[in-house]
Design an enzyme around this catalytic site. Structure first.
Site, PDB file in Angstrom:
ATOM      1  N   THR A 208       0.828  -1.201   0.000  1.00  0.00           N
ATOM      2  CA  THR A 208       0.000   0.000   0.000  1.00  0.00           C
ATOM      3  C   THR A 208       0.864   1.253   0.000  1.00  0.00           C
ATOM      4  O   THR A 208       1.989   1.253   0.495  1.00  0.00           O
ATOM      5  CB  THR A 208      -0.930   0.036   1.223  1.00  0.00           C
ATOM      6  OG1 THR A 208      -0.146   0.002   2.419  1.00  0.00           O
ATOM      7  CG2 THR A 208      -1.903  -1.126   1.189  1.00  0.00           C
ATOM      8  N   ASN A 210       1.094   4.826   1.593  1.00  0.00           N
ATOM      9  CA  ASN A 210       0.601   5.609   2.719  1.00  0.00           C
ATOM     10  C   ASN A 210       0.637   7.083   2.355  1.00  0.00           C
ATOM     11  O   ASN A 210       1.695   7.626   2.038  1.00  0.00           O
ATOM     12  CB  ASN A 210       1.459   5.355   3.959  1.00  0.00           C
ATOM     13  CG  ASN A 210       1.114   4.047   4.646  1.00  0.00           C
ATOM     14  OD1 ASN A 210       0.415   4.025   5.640  1.00  0.00           O
ATOM     15  ND2 ASN A 210       1.599   2.951   4.072  1.00  0.00           N
ATOM     16  N   GLU A 262      -4.244   4.567   3.593  1.00  0.00           N
ATOM     17  CA  GLU A 262      -3.491   3.586   2.815  1.00  0.00           C
ATOM     18  C   GLU A 262      -4.217   3.288   1.509  1.00  0.00           C
ATOM     19  O   GLU A 262      -5.437   3.082   1.519  1.00  0.00           O
ATOM     20  CB  GLU A 262      -3.352   2.275   3.584  1.00  0.00           C
ATOM     21  CG  GLU A 262      -2.599   2.355   4.886  1.00  0.00           C
ATOM     22  CD  GLU A 262      -2.595   0.993   5.563  1.00  0.00           C
ATOM     23  OE1 GLU A 262      -1.579   0.296   5.482  1.00  0.00           O
ATOM     24  OE2 GLU A 262      -3.639   0.622   6.133  1.00  0.00           O
TER      25      GLU A 262
END
Length: 318
Positions: A208, A210, A262
Protein backbone atom coordinates in the site's frame (compact mmCIF):
# COMPACT_ATOMS: atom_id res chain seq x y z
CA UNK A 1 6.35 68.88 -19.50
CA UNK A 2 3.17 70.36 -18.10
CA UNK A 3 1.71 69.44 -14.71
CA UNK A 4 -1.16 67.71 -16.46
CA UNK A 5 1.25 65.64 -18.58
CA UNK A 6 3.20 64.64 -15.45
CA UNK A 7 -0.04 63.55 -13.76
CA UNK A 8 -1.09 61.52 -16.78
CA UNK A 9 2.35 59.86 -16.93
CA UNK A 10 2.19 59.00 -13.22
CA UNK A 11 -1.31 57.58 -13.61
CA UNK A 12 -0.21 55.44 -16.52
CA UNK A 13 2.77 54.06 -14.58
CA UNK A 14 0.79 53.22 -11.46
CA UNK A 15 -2.30 51.82 -13.15
CA UNK A 16 -2.22 47.98 -13.25
CA UNK A 17 -1.70 46.64 -16.75
CA UNK A 18 -4.30 43.90 -16.23
CA UNK A 19 -8.01 44.64 -15.88
CA UNK A 20 -9.74 41.99 -13.82
CA UNK A 21 -13.19 40.74 -12.96
CA UNK A 22 -12.97 38.95 -9.62
CA UNK A 23 -14.81 36.88 -7.09
CA UNK A 24 -13.28 36.49 -3.67
CA UNK A 25 -13.69 34.07 -0.78
CA UNK A 26 -12.39 30.92 0.92
CA UNK A 27 -14.24 28.70 -1.61
CA UNK A 28 -13.68 25.58 0.47
CA UNK A 29 -14.69 22.58 -1.62
CA UNK A 30 -15.13 24.54 -4.87
CA UNK A 31 -18.60 22.95 -4.89
CA UNK A 32 -21.39 23.41 -7.42
CA UNK A 33 -22.48 26.69 -5.82
CA UNK A 34 -18.97 28.08 -6.21
CA UNK A 35 -18.77 26.72 -9.74
CA UNK A 36 -21.94 28.57 -10.77
CA UNK A 37 -20.25 31.76 -9.61
CA UNK A 38 -17.05 30.87 -11.48
CA UNK A 39 -18.95 30.18 -14.73
CA UNK A 40 -20.80 33.49 -14.58
CA UNK A 41 -17.59 35.37 -13.76
CA UNK A 42 -15.78 33.82 -16.70
CA UNK A 43 -18.58 34.42 -19.20
CA UNK A 44 -19.06 38.09 -18.28
CA UNK A 45 -15.32 38.76 -18.07
CA UNK A 46 -14.66 37.35 -21.53
CA UNK A 47 -17.42 39.44 -23.09
CA UNK A 48 -15.92 42.58 -21.54
CA UNK A 49 -12.26 41.84 -22.23
CA UNK A 50 -11.38 41.27 -18.57
CA UNK A 51 -9.28 38.58 -16.90
CA UNK A 52 -11.60 36.31 -14.84
CA UNK A 53 -9.89 35.87 -11.49
CA UNK A 54 -10.68 33.90 -8.35
CA UNK A 55 -9.07 35.34 -5.20
CA UNK A 56 -8.75 33.22 -2.08
CA UNK A 57 -6.88 33.49 1.19
CA UNK A 58 -4.10 31.60 2.94
CA UNK A 59 -4.78 30.54 5.60
CA UNK A 60 -8.57 30.14 5.68
CA UNK A 61 -9.92 33.36 7.19
CA UNK A 62 -11.57 31.49 10.09
CA UNK A 63 -8.15 30.20 11.18
CA UNK A 64 -7.09 33.78 11.92
CA UNK A 65 -10.42 34.93 13.34
CA UNK A 66 -11.29 31.88 15.47
CA UNK A 67 -8.32 29.50 15.53
CA UNK A 68 -6.74 26.91 13.21
CA UNK A 69 -8.55 23.72 12.24
CA UNK A 70 -12.12 25.01 12.27
CA UNK A 71 -13.33 24.12 9.75
CA UNK A 72 -11.21 21.25 8.47
CA UNK A 73 -10.51 21.85 4.79
CA UNK A 74 -12.34 20.12 1.96
CA UNK A 75 -9.81 21.57 -0.48
CA UNK A 76 -6.26 22.66 0.21
CA UNK A 77 -4.92 25.75 -1.52
CA UNK A 78 -3.11 23.67 -4.13
CA UNK A 79 -6.20 21.54 -4.77
CA UNK A 80 -8.16 24.76 -5.33
CA UNK A 81 -5.47 26.05 -7.67
CA UNK A 82 -5.48 22.91 -9.78
CA UNK A 83 -9.27 22.82 -10.08
CA UNK A 84 -9.87 26.54 -10.66
CA UNK A 85 -7.11 26.86 -13.25
CA UNK A 86 -8.54 23.81 -15.04
CA UNK A 87 -11.69 25.92 -15.59
CA UNK A 88 -9.66 28.58 -17.39
CA UNK A 89 -9.65 31.07 -14.51
CA UNK A 90 -6.76 32.97 -12.99
CA UNK A 91 -6.13 32.00 -9.35
CA UNK A 92 -4.62 34.44 -6.84
CA UNK A 93 -3.82 33.73 -3.19
CA UNK A 94 -3.66 36.63 -0.73
CA UNK A 95 -2.22 36.26 2.78
CA UNK A 96 -4.84 36.60 5.49
CA UNK A 97 -3.59 38.12 8.75
CA UNK A 98 -5.10 39.79 11.79
CA UNK A 99 -4.12 43.12 10.22
CA UNK A 100 -6.03 42.29 7.04
CA UNK A 101 -9.03 41.20 9.11
CA UNK A 102 -9.14 44.64 10.76
CA UNK A 103 -9.11 46.59 7.48
CA UNK A 104 -12.38 48.37 6.64
CA UNK A 105 -13.85 46.85 3.51
CA UNK A 106 -13.55 50.07 1.50
CA UNK A 107 -9.83 50.38 2.29
CA UNK A 108 -9.25 46.77 1.26
CA UNK A 109 -11.19 47.11 -2.00
CA UNK A 110 -9.51 50.37 -2.96
CA UNK A 111 -5.95 49.37 -2.03
CA UNK A 112 -5.75 45.62 -2.64
CA UNK A 113 -8.20 45.16 -5.48
CA UNK A 114 -8.61 48.33 -7.53
CA UNK A 115 -5.17 49.94 -7.17
CA UNK A 116 -2.91 46.88 -6.95
CA UNK A 117 -4.77 44.39 -9.13
CA UNK A 118 -6.80 46.41 -11.60
CA UNK A 119 -10.18 45.10 -10.46
CA UNK A 120 -13.06 46.77 -12.25
CA UNK A 121 -15.78 44.15 -11.76
CA UNK A 122 -16.78 42.05 -8.71
CA UNK A 123 -19.05 39.03 -8.38
CA UNK A 124 -20.58 37.94 -5.08
CA UNK A 125 -22.16 34.85 -3.65
CA UNK A 126 -25.52 35.55 -2.02
CA UNK A 127 -24.13 35.70 1.54
CA UNK A 128 -20.51 36.77 1.07
CA UNK A 129 -19.14 39.50 3.31
CA UNK A 130 -15.65 40.60 4.38
CA UNK A 131 -13.70 43.43 5.99
CA UNK A 132 -13.81 44.67 9.57
CA UNK A 133 -17.11 43.68 11.13
CA UNK A 134 -18.12 41.82 7.95
CA UNK A 135 -19.44 45.08 6.52
CA UNK A 136 -18.22 44.51 2.98
CA UNK A 137 -20.94 42.91 0.84
CA UNK A 138 -22.72 43.34 -2.47
CA UNK A 139 -24.86 46.26 -1.28
CA UNK A 140 -22.19 48.25 0.56
CA UNK A 141 -19.56 47.84 -2.15
CA UNK A 142 -21.99 48.72 -4.93
CA UNK A 143 -22.83 51.90 -3.04
CA UNK A 144 -19.24 52.79 -2.09
CA UNK A 145 -17.70 52.08 -5.50
CA UNK A 146 -20.06 53.13 -8.30
CA UNK A 147 -17.17 52.76 -10.75
CA UNK A 148 -17.15 48.98 -10.14
CA UNK A 149 -19.46 46.67 -12.06
CA UNK A 150 -21.01 44.32 -9.49
CA UNK A 151 -23.31 41.30 -9.56
CA UNK A 152 -24.66 38.83 -6.99
CA UNK A 153 -25.69 35.22 -7.63
CA UNK A 154 -28.60 33.50 -5.91
CA UNK A 155 -28.44 30.33 -3.80
CA UNK A 156 -27.69 27.10 -5.69
CA UNK A 157 -29.97 24.19 -4.75
CA UNK A 158 -29.72 20.45 -5.34
CA UNK A 159 -33.10 18.71 -5.06
CA UNK A 160 -34.33 21.54 -2.89
CA UNK A 161 -31.30 21.53 -0.57
CA UNK A 162 -28.78 24.35 -0.47
CA UNK A 163 -25.38 23.36 -1.85
CA UNK A 164 -22.76 24.25 0.75
CA UNK A 165 -19.45 23.14 2.21
CA UNK A 166 -21.35 21.96 5.31
CA UNK A 167 -23.58 19.72 3.17
CA UNK A 168 -20.47 18.16 1.61
CA UNK A 169 -18.93 17.51 5.04
CA UNK A 170 -22.13 15.95 6.38
CA UNK A 171 -22.30 13.58 3.41
CA UNK A 172 -18.66 12.56 3.84
CA UNK A 173 -19.06 12.02 7.59
CA UNK A 174 -21.63 9.36 6.68
CA UNK A 175 -19.38 7.80 4.03
CA UNK A 176 -21.84 8.93 1.37
CA UNK A 177 -19.29 9.89 -1.28
CA UNK A 178 -21.90 9.62 -4.03
CA UNK A 179 -23.98 12.33 -2.37
CA UNK A 180 -20.89 14.45 -1.77
CA UNK A 181 -20.07 14.14 -5.46
CA UNK A 182 -23.46 15.57 -6.45
CA UNK A 183 -22.60 18.70 -4.44
CA UNK A 184 -18.99 18.87 -5.65
CA UNK A 185 -19.57 17.94 -9.27
CA UNK A 186 -16.60 15.59 -8.99
CA UNK A 187 -15.29 12.94 -6.56
CA UNK A 188 -13.91 14.04 -3.21
CA UNK A 189 -10.12 14.14 -3.36
CA UNK A 190 -7.38 13.34 -0.86
CA UNK A 191 -3.95 14.36 -2.11
CA UNK A 192 -0.47 14.49 -0.68
CA UNK A 193 2.89 12.75 -0.54
CA UNK A 194 3.52 9.00 -0.32
CA UNK A 195 5.42 8.23 2.90
CA UNK A 196 6.77 5.11 4.58
CA UNK A 197 4.20 3.26 6.68
CA UNK A 198 4.24 -0.01 8.63
CA UNK A 199 4.89 -1.98 5.42
CA UNK A 200 2.48 -4.71 6.53
CA UNK A 201 0.95 -4.72 3.05
CA UNK A 202 4.29 -5.66 1.49
CA UNK A 203 4.56 -8.72 3.71
CA UNK A 204 1.07 -10.03 2.84
CA UNK A 205 1.16 -9.39 -0.92
CA UNK A 206 -0.84 -6.16 -1.00
CA UNK A 207 1.67 -3.29 -0.88
CA UNK A 208 0.00 0.00 0.00
CA UNK A 209 0.92 3.63 -0.51
CA UNK A 210 0.60 5.61 2.72
CA UNK A 211 -0.65 9.09 1.94
CA UNK A 212 0.36 12.08 4.04
CA UNK A 213 -2.15 14.88 3.51
CA UNK A 214 -1.77 18.50 4.54
CA UNK A 215 -2.64 19.52 8.12
CA UNK A 216 -6.33 20.28 8.73
CA UNK A 217 -7.50 18.29 5.70
CA UNK A 218 -11.02 16.94 6.21
CA UNK A 219 -11.18 13.13 6.26
CA UNK A 220 -14.42 11.26 5.55
CA UNK A 221 -15.88 8.46 7.63
CA UNK A 222 -13.31 5.81 8.47
CA UNK A 223 -13.47 2.65 6.41
CA UNK A 224 -12.64 1.15 3.05
CA UNK A 225 -13.31 2.93 -0.24
CA UNK A 226 -13.03 2.37 -3.97
CA UNK A 227 -10.93 5.16 -5.44
CA UNK A 228 -9.27 6.40 -8.57
CA UNK A 229 -5.56 6.93 -7.86
CA UNK A 230 -3.70 9.55 -9.88
CA UNK A 231 0.07 9.58 -10.12
CA UNK A 232 2.12 12.23 -11.83
CA UNK A 233 0.56 15.20 -13.57
CA UNK A 234 2.14 18.63 -13.54
CA UNK A 235 5.07 18.47 -15.94
CA UNK A 236 4.80 14.69 -16.37
CA UNK A 237 2.11 12.42 -17.75
CA UNK A 238 -0.61 11.53 -15.28
CA UNK A 239 -1.29 7.84 -14.75
CA UNK A 240 -4.59 6.60 -13.33
CA UNK A 241 -5.19 3.35 -11.44
CA UNK A 242 -8.17 1.84 -9.65
CA UNK A 243 -7.45 1.53 -5.93
CA UNK A 244 -8.75 0.29 -2.60
CA UNK A 245 -8.29 2.91 0.13
CA UNK A 246 -8.41 2.34 3.89
CA UNK A 247 -8.90 5.33 6.17
CA UNK A 248 -8.45 4.35 9.80
CA UNK A 249 -6.19 3.14 12.58
CA UNK A 250 -5.04 -0.18 11.06
CA UNK A 251 -6.35 -2.34 13.93
CA UNK A 252 -5.07 -5.59 12.38
CA UNK A 253 -1.48 -4.31 12.18
CA UNK A 254 0.97 -4.69 15.06
CA UNK A 255 2.27 -1.68 17.00
CA UNK A 256 0.67 1.71 17.49
CA UNK A 257 -2.66 2.33 15.82
CA UNK A 258 -2.41 5.84 14.40
CA UNK A 259 -4.83 7.24 11.87
CA UNK A 260 -3.55 6.52 8.36
CA UNK A 261 -4.63 6.67 4.73
CA UNK A 262 -3.49 3.59 2.82
CA UNK A 263 -4.07 2.95 -0.88
CA UNK A 264 -3.62 -0.39 -2.62
CA UNK A 265 -3.26 0.38 -6.33
CA UNK A 266 -4.51 -2.48 -8.50
CA UNK A 267 -2.14 -3.93 -11.12
CA UNK A 268 0.68 -1.73 -9.88
CA UNK A 269 4.07 -2.50 -8.34
CA UNK A 270 6.46 0.45 -8.19
CA UNK A 271 8.36 2.37 -5.52
CA UNK A 272 6.59 5.73 -5.31
CA UNK A 273 7.85 7.04 -1.96
CA UNK A 274 8.08 10.81 -2.02
CA UNK A 275 5.80 11.16 -5.03
CA UNK A 276 2.56 13.11 -5.20
CA UNK A 277 -0.59 10.98 -5.17
CA UNK A 278 -4.24 12.02 -5.48
CA UNK A 279 -7.08 9.71 -4.45
CA UNK A 280 -10.56 10.43 -5.81
CA UNK A 281 -13.04 8.53 -3.63
CA UNK A 282 -15.69 6.75 -5.71
CA UNK A 283 -17.62 4.52 -3.30
CA UNK A 284 -17.72 3.41 0.33
CA UNK A 285 -17.29 -0.36 0.68
CA UNK A 286 -17.32 -1.21 4.39
CA UNK A 287 -16.22 -0.09 7.86
CA UNK A 288 -12.68 -0.76 9.00
CA UNK A 289 -12.43 -3.91 11.11
CA UNK A 290 -9.95 -5.95 13.11
CA UNK A 291 -9.37 -9.43 11.74
CA UNK A 292 -8.63 -12.52 13.81
CA UNK A 293 -5.68 -13.48 11.58
CA UNK A 294 -3.57 -12.16 8.74
CA UNK A 295 -5.14 -14.84 6.55
CA UNK A 296 -8.56 -13.34 7.14
CA UNK A 297 -7.16 -9.87 6.37
CA UNK A 298 -5.60 -11.08 3.12
CA UNK A 299 -8.85 -12.76 2.10
CA UNK A 300 -10.87 -9.59 2.71
CA UNK A 301 -8.40 -7.33 0.88
CA UNK A 302 -8.59 -9.68 -2.09
CA UNK A 303 -12.39 -9.43 -2.04
CA UNK A 304 -12.19 -5.63 -1.77
CA UNK A 305 -9.79 -5.54 -4.72
CA UNK A 306 -12.17 -7.64 -6.84
CA UNK A 307 -15.04 -5.32 -5.92
CA UNK A 308 -12.98 -2.27 -6.82
CA UNK A 309 -11.87 -3.79 -10.12
CA UNK A 310 -15.48 -4.48 -11.13
CA UNK A 311 -16.94 -1.23 -9.83
CA UNK A 312 -18.56 0.77 -12.62
CA UNK A 313 -20.34 3.52 -10.70
CA UNK A 314 -23.79 2.83 -12.10
CA UNK A 315 -25.39 3.64 -8.75
CA UNK A 316 -24.34 7.28 -9.20
CA UNK A 317 -27.24 7.68 -11.61
CA UNK A 318 -29.72 10.25 -10.33
Amino acid sequence: MSAEDEKNLKDNVERPAVRRAVTMGNFDGCHMGHQALFRTLKAVAEVNGLVPTVITFEPHSNYVLYGPGDPLLLTTTEEKREFIESLGLEFLVLPFTSEVAKLPFDVFVRRELIEKRGVCSMFFGHDHCFGAGGKGNYETITQAFPELSTAMLSIVLHKGERVSSSAVRNALLNGDVARAQTYLGRPYRLSGTVVVGKRLGHTIGFPTANLQVEPYKFLPKGGVYVASARLGGGQGEERIFRAVVNIGTQPSAPGNHHLAIEAYLLDFDEDIYGQHLALDLLAYLRPEQKFASLEDLVRQIGMDADTAKNYNGNHWAE
